[in-house]
Write an enzyme that holds these catalytic residues in place. Structure first.
Site, mmCIF file in Angstrom:
data_model
loop_
_atom_site.group_PDB
_atom_site.id
_atom_site.type_symbol
_atom_site.label_atom_id
_atom_site.label_comp_id
_atom_site.label_asym_id
_atom_site.label_seq_id
_atom_site.Cartn_x
_atom_site.Cartn_y
_atom_site.Cartn_z
ATOM 1 N N ARG A 76 -2.641 -3.698 -2.277
ATOM 2 C CA ARG A 76 -3.884 -2.788 -2.141
ATOM 3 C C ARG A 76 -4.186 -2.382 -3.850
ATOM 4 N NH1 ARG A 76 -3.957 3.147 -0.691
ATOM 5 N NH2 ARG A 76 -6.417 3.345 -0.334
ATOM 6 N N HIS A 80 -7.854 -2.484 -5.346
ATOM 7 C CA HIS A 80 -8.333 -1.175 -6.019
ATOM 8 C C HIS A 80 -8.860 -1.648 -7.671
ATOM 9 C CE1 HIS A 80 -7.848 2.103 -2.839
ATOM 10 N NE2 HIS A 80 -8.093 0.960 -2.295
ATOM 11 N N ASP A 81 -7.883 -2.569 -7.982
ATOM 12 C CA ASP A 81 -8.160 -2.939 -9.608
ATOM 13 C C ASP A 81 -9.497 -3.685 -9.458
ATOM 14 O OD1 ASP A 81 -7.969 -3.362 -12.169
ATOM 15 O OD2 ASP A 81 -6.827 -5.285 -11.952
ATOM 16 N N VAL A 84 -13.084 -2.124 -8.689
ATOM 17 C CA VAL A 84 -13.444 -1.247 -9.967
ATOM 18 C C VAL A 84 -13.603 -1.695 -11.251
ATOM 19 C CG1 VAL A 84 -12.975 1.202 -10.813
ATOM 20 C CG2 VAL A 84 -12.492 0.831 -8.532
ATOM 21 N N SER A 90 -7.750 -1.697 -14.783
ATOM 22 C CA SER A 90 -8.038 -0.296 -15.061
ATOM 23 C C SER A 90 -7.531 0.760 -14.385
ATOM 24 C CB SER A 90 -9.480 -0.266 -15.073
ATOM 25 O OG SER A 90 -9.950 -0.299 -13.616
ATOM 26 N N GLU A 102 -8.123 6.273 -13.175
ATOM 27 C CA GLU A 102 -8.659 6.220 -12.110
ATOM 28 C C GLU A 102 -7.762 6.696 -10.721
ATOM 29 O OE1 GLU A 102 -9.635 1.773 -11.729
ATOM 30 O OE2 GLU A 102 -10.958 2.194 -13.389
ATOM 31 N N ASN A 108 -7.346 6.766 -4.304
ATOM 32 C CA ASN A 108 -6.154 6.476 -5.037
ATOM 33 C C ASN A 108 -5.087 7.681 -4.927
ATOM 34 O OD1 ASN A 108 -7.565 4.115 -5.612
ATOM 35 N ND2 ASN A 108 -7.946 4.632 -7.680
ATOM 36 N N HIS A 206 -4.842 -5.800 6.257
ATOM 37 C CA HIS A 206 -4.237 -4.473 7.114
ATOM 38 C C HIS A 206 -3.436 -4.983 8.308
ATOM 39 C CE1 HIS A 206 -7.780 -1.658 5.796
ATOM 40 N NE2 HIS A 206 -6.909 -1.959 4.759
ATOM 41 N N ASP A 259 -0.522 -2.081 11.369
ATOM 42 C CA ASP A 259 -0.301 -3.000 12.536
ATOM 43 C C ASP A 259 1.100 -2.581 13.229
ATOM 44 O OD1 ASP A 259 0.541 -5.412 14.104
ATOM 45 O OD2 ASP A 259 0.642 -6.742 12.649
ATOM 46 N N ASP A 267 0.657 -11.893 8.985
ATOM 47 C CA ASP A 267 0.452 -12.540 9.967
ATOM 48 C C ASP A 267 -1.105 -12.489 10.623
ATOM 49 O OD1 ASP A 267 0.591 -10.409 11.626
ATOM 50 O OD2 ASP A 267 2.565 -11.004 12.363
HETATM 51 C C1 HEM Z 1 -13.087 -3.097 3.795
HETATM 52 C C2 HEM Z 1 -12.739 -1.897 3.526
HETATM 53 C C3 HEM Z 1 -11.407 -1.321 3.370
HETATM 54 C C4 HEM Z 1 -11.099 -0.069 3.731
HETATM 55 C C5 HEM Z 1 -12.174 0.953 4.353
HETATM 56 C C6 HEM Z 1 -9.512 0.247 3.665
HETATM 57 C C7 HEM Z 1 -9.059 1.523 3.836
HETATM 58 C C8 HEM Z 1 -7.692 1.653 3.718
HETATM 59 C C9 HEM Z 1 -7.114 2.894 3.800
HETATM 60 C C10 HEM Z 1 -7.752 4.136 4.080
HETATM 61 C C11 HEM Z 1 -5.745 2.465 3.968
HETATM 62 C C12 HEM Z 1 -4.563 3.706 3.810
HETATM 63 C C13 HEM Z 1 -4.407 4.450 2.757
HETATM 64 C C14 HEM Z 1 -3.655 5.664 2.797
HETATM 65 O O1 HEM Z 1 -3.560 6.312 3.966
HETATM 66 O O2 HEM Z 1 -2.886 6.194 1.841
HETATM 67 C C15 HEM Z 1 -5.464 1.399 3.446
HETATM 68 C C16 HEM Z 1 -4.356 0.623 3.286
HETATM 69 C C17 HEM Z 1 -4.172 -0.589 2.780
HETATM 70 N N1 HEM Z 1 -5.455 -1.432 2.562
HETATM 71 FE FE1 HEM Z 1 -7.380 -1.342 2.696
HETATM 72 N N2 HEM Z 1 -9.125 -0.868 3.005
HETATM 73 C C18 HEM Z 1 -9.992 -2.024 3.082
HETATM 74 C C19 HEM Z 1 -10.092 -3.307 2.447
HETATM 75 C C20 HEM Z 1 -8.769 -3.748 2.077
HETATM 76 C C21 HEM Z 1 -8.736 -4.846 1.365
HETATM 77 C C22 HEM Z 1 -9.635 -5.718 0.648
HETATM 78 C C23 HEM Z 1 -7.222 -5.159 1.152
HETATM 79 C C24 HEM Z 1 -6.651 -6.204 0.180
HETATM 80 C C25 HEM Z 1 -6.916 -7.419 0.164
HETATM 81 C C26 HEM Z 1 -6.730 -3.965 1.731
HETATM 82 C C27 HEM Z 1 -5.081 -3.855 1.678
HETATM 83 C C28 HEM Z 1 -4.620 -2.623 1.973
HETATM 84 C C29 HEM Z 1 -3.056 -2.552 2.514
HETATM 85 C C30 HEM Z 1 -2.196 -3.615 2.104
HETATM 86 C C31 HEM Z 1 -2.947 -1.279 2.673
HETATM 87 C C32 HEM Z 1 -1.564 -0.698 3.047
HETATM 88 C C33 HEM Z 1 -1.032 -0.098 1.646
HETATM 89 C C34 HEM Z 1 0.349 0.719 1.746
HETATM 90 O O3 HEM Z 1 1.080 0.557 2.874
HETATM 91 O O4 HEM Z 1 0.714 1.117 0.860
HETATM 92 N N3 HEM Z 1 -7.425 -2.982 2.266
HETATM 93 N N4 HEM Z 1 -6.872 0.723 3.298
#
Ligand code: HEM
Ligand SMILES: *[C@@H]1O[C@H](CO)[C@@H](O)[C@H](O)[C@H]1NC(C)=O
Ligand SMILES: *[C@@H]1O[C@H](CO)[C@@H](O)[C@H](O)[C@H]1NC(C)=O
Ligand SMILES: *[C@@H]1O[C@H](CO)[C@@H](O)[C@H](O)[C@H]1NC(C)=O
Length: 339
Positions: A76, A80-81, A84, A90, A102, A108, A206, A259, A267
């Site tokens: 993630r 986020h890098d 932005v 950054s 940021e 973040n 996700h 998941d 997976d």
């Molecule tokens: C498509 C739009 C996306 C939205 C709206 C979104 C939104 C979110 C949100 C709300 C969370 C939970 C954050 C928290 O509760 O602190 C999250 C977690 C996560 N996101 Fe996304 N995300 C998106 C795309 C992506 C992309 C493109 C990736 C990577 C390629 C990604 C990887 C992850 C991962 C791995 C987590 C879990 C992080 C952790 O457990 O620390 N997300 N995302």
């Protein structure tokens, strides 16, 4: 007479100079500019930091031995890098008197994790090959290792990114939100040079990691302002989530797995969950509401290899957003601060 000779020499000199200028320009245009355009190289550090992959892999592995979730957090961080300004690290910059980072942006703050792991990797690399590997490349490689070590795909990472000297809190506040409709999220991906397909593919991230209750709470208690729960959410998932996230503010930071079936494994279960109305975020479940993304969801649910292949392709695309190369930017010695 003397005057005329002088004028002639001056003229010849000018002609020589302008020929040389056009030669240099032609040389640049024909031979150099194509290299400038495909700015990243798979073997960029082969001679300057031969054990780069080993060092990154070892440190991601050892962080995962203490905390499996860190893999998801590192992936993630790279997302986020890149979204932005570009993949120029950054996101890693701490606030100073003269630079606003940021880390306090809404998506973040109290949410991004993994900064210490990046610091550890950077410290190991500064020992092995000082002032050589950019923080932006470390983030990109750490994300790849995180996926690979979570039983996901492996892909080659083109390298040679350089680190930026600025940050943008406002752009970070504009990262895709789980409360936005799919069209808005897609528009944000397109504005970064990605496509609708990449939304379906990269959201597959996700399939591991966790989200805080506030990121999906409206689905439980006040879906679309209805005062009711999201009618599409699977009944048993709803029951579990309401227990985990009771309708009061002090539950906002409790964690739910993105998941619930294979929580720490990379997976294609994310897509099965969506088909089963068991996606956690509203923006995840929304992939079923568009014919293009819905058919990708169904396809990736059936074919893990196709998801893995497409995920690798989309990650490489994302990893090229707004990169700095050549003599642009710098190689930070501390990822948290501009040199
Ligand atoms: C498509 C739009 C996306 C939205 C709206 C979104 C939104 C979110 C949100 C709300 C969370 C939970 C954050 C928290 O509760 O602190 C999250 C977690 C996560 N996101 Fe996304 N995300 C998106 C795309 C992506 C992309 C493109 C990736 C990577 C390629 C990604 C990887 C992850 C991962 C791995 C987590 C879990 C992080 C952790 O457990 O620390 N997300 N995302
Ligand atoms: C590369 O780095 C890893 C992690 O520090 C280490 O275990 C390994 O022995 C190193 N390999 C070489 C060839 O130096
Ligand atoms: C989606 O984008 C439109 C057009 O930019 C905007 O007016 C609207 O507020 C956005 N919706 C959400 C929920 O962010
Ligand atoms: C998805 O739903 C189907 C039908 O309800 C069920 O048979 C299957 O076990 C579910 N899959 C997972 C992984 O939960």
């Amino acid at each position: 007479m003397l005057e005329e000779v002088r004028r002639g020499q001056k003229f010849q000199l000018m002609e020589f100079t302008s020929n040389r200028v056009s030669f240099v320009f032609l040389f640049w245009f024909v031979f150099v500019s194509p290299l400038v355009r495909c700015q990243l190289y798979y073997n960029f550090y082969d001679t300057t930091c031969p054990n780069l992959t080993g060092i990154v892999r070892y440190n991601v592995w050892s962080a995962m031995a203490k905390d499996l979730r860190i893999a998801a957090s590192l992936l993630r961080l790279h997302f986020h890098d890149c979204f932005v300004i570009g993949c120029e690290a950054s996101v890693l910059l701490d606030d100073t008197d003269t630079l606003k980072g940021e880390k306090n942006a809404l998506p973040n703050k109290n949410s991004l994790r993994g900064f210490e792991v990046i610091d550890t990797i950077k410290a190991a690399l500064e020992k092995a090959c000082p002032s050589t590997v950019s923080c932006a490349d470390i983030l990109t490689l750490a994300a790849r290792e995180a996926v690979y070590l979570s039983k996901g795909p492996f892909w080659s990472v083109p390298l040679g990114r350089r680190d930026g000297t600025t940050a943008s809190e406002s752009e970070a506040n504009n990262l895709p939100s789980p409360f936005e409709p799919l069209e808005n999220i897609t528009a944000k991906f397109i504005s970064k040079g990605l496509e609708k397909k990449d939304v379906a593919v990269l959201s597959g991230a996700h399939t591991f990691g966790f989200a805080q209750c506030f990121t999906f709470k409206p689905r439980l208690f006040n879906f679309g302002g209805s005062g009711k729960s999201d009618p599409t959410i699977d009944a048993s998932l709803l029951q579990n989530l309401v227990k985990l996230c009771p309708n009061q503010d002090d539950s906002d930071t409790n964690l739910a797995p993105l998941d619930r079936v294979t929580t720490n494994t990379f997976d294609n279960m994310y897509y099965t969950n969506i088909m089963n109305n068991s996606a956690l975020l509203q923006s995840d479940q929304a992939l079923l509401g568009d014919s293009t993304t819905a058919s990708l969801v169904n396809y990736y649910r059936k074919w893990t290899v196709m998801f893995f292949r497409d995920f690798a392709v989309s990650m490489e695309k994302m990893g090229r957003i707004g990169v700095l190369t050549g003599s642009q930017g710098q190689i930070r010695t501390n990822c948290r601060a501009v040199n």
